[in-house]
Scaffold this motif. Structure first.
Motif, PDB file in Angstrom:
ATOM      1  N   ARG A  14       0.810  -1.218   0.000  1.00  0.00           N
ATOM      2  CA  ARG A  14       0.000   0.000   0.000  1.00  0.00           C
ATOM      3  C   ARG A  14       0.845   1.271   0.000  1.00  0.00           C
ATOM      4  NH1 ARG A  14      -5.590   1.296   2.942  1.00  0.00           N
ATOM      5  NH2 ARG A  14      -5.590   3.552   2.692  1.00  0.00           N
ATOM      6  N   LEU A  17       1.488   2.685  -3.226  1.00  0.00           N
ATOM      7  CA  LEU A  17       0.310   3.265  -3.865  1.00  0.00           C
ATOM      8  C   LEU A  17       0.042   4.683  -3.381  1.00  0.00           C
ATOM      9  CD1 LEU A  17      -2.133   0.212  -3.632  1.00  0.00           C
ATOM     10  CD2 LEU A  17      -1.017   1.066  -5.697  1.00  0.00           C
ATOM     11  N   ASP A  49     -10.976  -2.471   1.817  1.00  0.00           N
ATOM     12  CA  ASP A  49      -9.664  -2.022   2.263  1.00  0.00           C
ATOM     13  C   ASP A  49      -9.284  -2.606   3.612  1.00  0.00           C
ATOM     14  OD1 ASP A  49      -9.062  -0.560   0.079  1.00  0.00           O
ATOM     15  OD2 ASP A  49      -9.447   1.408   0.952  1.00  0.00           O
ATOM     16  N   TYR A  58      -2.902  -5.764  -2.240  1.00  0.00           N
ATOM     17  CA  TYR A  58      -2.916  -4.582  -3.106  1.00  0.00           C
ATOM     18  C   TYR A  58      -2.325  -4.867  -4.486  1.00  0.00           C
ATOM     19  CZ  TYR A  58      -4.159  -1.950   1.071  1.00  0.00           C
ATOM     20  OH  TYR A  58      -4.816  -1.481   2.175  1.00  0.00           O
ATOM     21  N   ILE A  61      -4.371  -3.694  -7.564  1.00  0.00           N
ATOM     22  CA  ILE A  61      -4.295  -2.265  -7.858  1.00  0.00           C
ATOM     23  C   ILE A  61      -3.013  -1.964  -8.631  1.00  0.00           C
ATOM     24  CG2 ILE A  61      -4.298   0.051  -6.850  1.00  0.00           C
ATOM     25  CD1 ILE A  61      -5.698  -1.214  -4.384  1.00  0.00           C
ATOM     26  N   TRP A  93     -10.152   2.686  -4.369  1.00  0.00           N
ATOM     27  CA  TRP A  93      -9.010   2.633  -5.273  1.00  0.00           C
ATOM     28  C   TRP A  93      -9.472   2.493  -6.722  1.00  0.00           C
ATOM     29  CZ3 TRP A  93      -4.422   3.983  -3.563  1.00  0.00           C
ATOM     30  CH2 TRP A  93      -4.109   3.795  -2.215  1.00  0.00           C
ATOM     31  N   ASP A  97      -9.094   5.239  -9.574  1.00  0.00           N
ATOM     32  CA  ASP A  97      -8.099   4.947 -10.609  1.00  0.00           C
ATOM     33  C   ASP A  97      -8.679   4.785 -12.008  1.00  0.00           C
ATOM     34  OD1 ASP A  97      -6.003   5.080  -8.879  1.00  0.00           O
ATOM     35  OD2 ASP A  97      -5.444   2.958  -8.991  1.00  0.00           O
ATOM     36  N   LYS A 464      -4.668   9.891  -5.865  1.00  0.00           N
ATOM     37  CA  LYS A 464      -4.712   8.615  -6.579  1.00  0.00           C
ATOM     38  C   LYS A 464      -3.630   8.460  -7.635  1.00  0.00           C
ATOM     39  CE  LYS A 464      -8.395   7.202  -4.389  1.00  0.00           C
ATOM     40  NZ  LYS A 464      -8.356   6.070  -3.482  1.00  0.00           N
TER      41      LYS A 464
END
Length: 465
Positions: A14, A17, A49, A58, A61, A93, A97, A464
């Motif tokens: 994470r 990210l 999450d 994650y 993602i 997310w 995204d 993001k």
């Protein structure tokens, strides 16, 4: 690509990210040959999450971000498939995204995105993300701007069948593209009462954003709850509410009864509750209506349950969340001590004098617990010790509460003085600054919804990317 590159991606976690700029996935050896593996990994996305593993949870993602950087057209159908899940709106997310990911493919993604946008199927927030992706494509590829506007307008043409929230989000995208050529379509959606005003304002606000009006021609509305069937809100102009506020999980009950304007905003109601109950503006708070929608000072920081929304509490009036006697609103204060209040609408009355807009405390029972006393259970445990002179902690507890504290006391006159000290007439746009949860004065007057929305979206995009 060696298998180690996928393994490295799964270990990014994470923290990677949350960096201001996206990680460079090519730097770990990913290339076009990895699109099938990345696609499969992206479609394994988790939507909670709280249950995501620190690293591999994650990975999905990272996978769809990697696909965006590789820009292989073969990945477009899989990325669009991410929007097909019925849990899309639960994943911040993904919703954050998707527009950025899809827009990286530029013109090659335009037709697939348009098809998804106009399909009429799936989660409205995922479809709205398609519209936002088109605004990104139009911005980055000006020669495709007209095609993007046409695609968004095509979806808006079904405004009578669309969810009004979805219509509002489509119009937000058109406004961002300054799509003046679609003004008549947007006006028709507003005229049919199929646009949720709470997201972007009324038609005059939109015209100002588009440059079609220099200033408002009518008084600015207060953005009370939008309803899918027209409502004559003038009937609410002469109403005052009688409400009952009670602390949950406390016996005997701690409660207050008061009257106030139906136009009181929830931001104002927060201050009123603090004053009438005896709290000290020391902690954060939120309101939740009977449908699970959340009302807070910064709605962009809150993730409501699937199918629910979060709104700015300064832009929501009591008339939005309470209409009929018996309707209930929940107020949660201090998430640590967990003080929950149930607000019940007891009566709706006509008024003949504007002074009756002032909040008036009618009655109440028992003193407010001290701040930071451990919540309902901690407070009642402390009261038991206080009531037992033989308890070894009795003197300590007496010192902690203070000699003058009486848990059974309620002073109606003092309660009204606290209300009067707020220094404003509830239900009107020009009120004195209210203290926020830190005790600092808040800016007086209504917030500009469009400015706030732009600020929130800008912050979200920065977070993001």
């Amino acid at each position: 690509m060696p298998h180690s590159a996928i393994a490295q991606l799964k270990r990014l976690g994470r923290k990677t990210l949350e960096q201001p700029n996206w990680f460079d996935y090519r730097s770990i050896g990913l290339d076009a040959s990895d699109v099938p593996a990345l696609t499969a990994l992206a479609l394994q996305a988790s939507y909670d999450d709280e249950t995501l593993d620190e690293f591999e949870g994650y990975a999905s993602i990272h996978a769809w971000r990697a696909l965006a950087q590789l820009r292989e057209p073969a990945a477009i159908p899989a990325l669009l498939a991410l929007a097909d899940t019925n849990q899309t709106s639960d994943c911040d997310w993904l919703i954050g995204d998707l527009p950025n990911v899809l827009s990286t493919f530029g013109a090659e993604a335009l037709l697939p995105i348009e098809h998804k946008l106009c399909s009429g199927q799936g989660d409205i927030f995922a479809r709205a993300a398609m519209a936002e992706a088109l605004t990104h494509i139009a911005t980055n590829h000006p020669d495709r701007r007209d095609a993007c506007v046409t695609a968004i307008a095509k979806s808006l043409q079904a405004f009578t069948d669309n969810d009004p929230v979805y219509n509002a989000m489509l119009i937000i995208s058109l406004v961002r593209l300054k799509a003046v050529e679609q003004a008549s379509l947007m006006a028709a959606a507003f005229d049919a009462n199929r646009v949720d005003w709470s997201l972007l304002g009324d038609w005059e606000e939109v015209q100002i954003e588009l440059g079609l009006l220099a200033e408002r021609q009518t008084p600015k509305p207060r953005f009370i709850d939008w309803h899918p069937t027209p409502q004559d809100t003038t009937e609410l102009d002469d109403k005052r509410y009688q409400i009952h506020i009670a602390l949950d999980n406390i016996a005997p009950p701690i409660w207050r009864q008061l009257t106030l304007s139906c136009w009181t905003t929830l931001e104002e109601l927060h201050a009123i509750i603090q004053a009438v109950m005896g709290w000290e503006f020391a902690h954060t708070y939120q309101f939740t209506d009977r449908h699970g929608n959340i009302f807070v000072p910064e709605p962009e920081l809150v993730r409501p349950a699937a199918g629910r929304i979060s709104k700015d509490d300064s832009l929501v009036s009591l008339s939005e969340v309470l209409q009929q006697p018996g309707d209930i609103l929940h107020y949660h204060y201090d998430f640590g001590d967990d003080w929950r209040h149930t607000i019940t609408l007891e009566a709706v009355d006509d008024h003949a004098d504007d002074t009756l807009f002032d909040p008036v405390c009618l009655d109440g029972g028992r003193a407010c617990p001290p701040e930071d006393c451990g919540g309902p259970w901690g407070y009642q445990e402390k009261l038991q010790i206080l009531a037992d002179p033989e308890h070894e902690l009795h003197q300590d507890m007496q010192d902690w509460f203070g000699e003058d504290f009486d848990p059974e006391a309620f002073d109606l006159s003092a309660c009204q003085q606290e209300l009067d000290s707020l220094g404003y007439v509830s239900g009107f746009p020009d009120f004195a600054p209210l203290p926020d949860t830190t005790g600092k004065p808040r800016k007086a007057g209504k917030k500009n919804k469009r400015r706030q929305q732009k600020k929130a979206r800008k912050a979200q995009r920065k977070r993001k990317k």
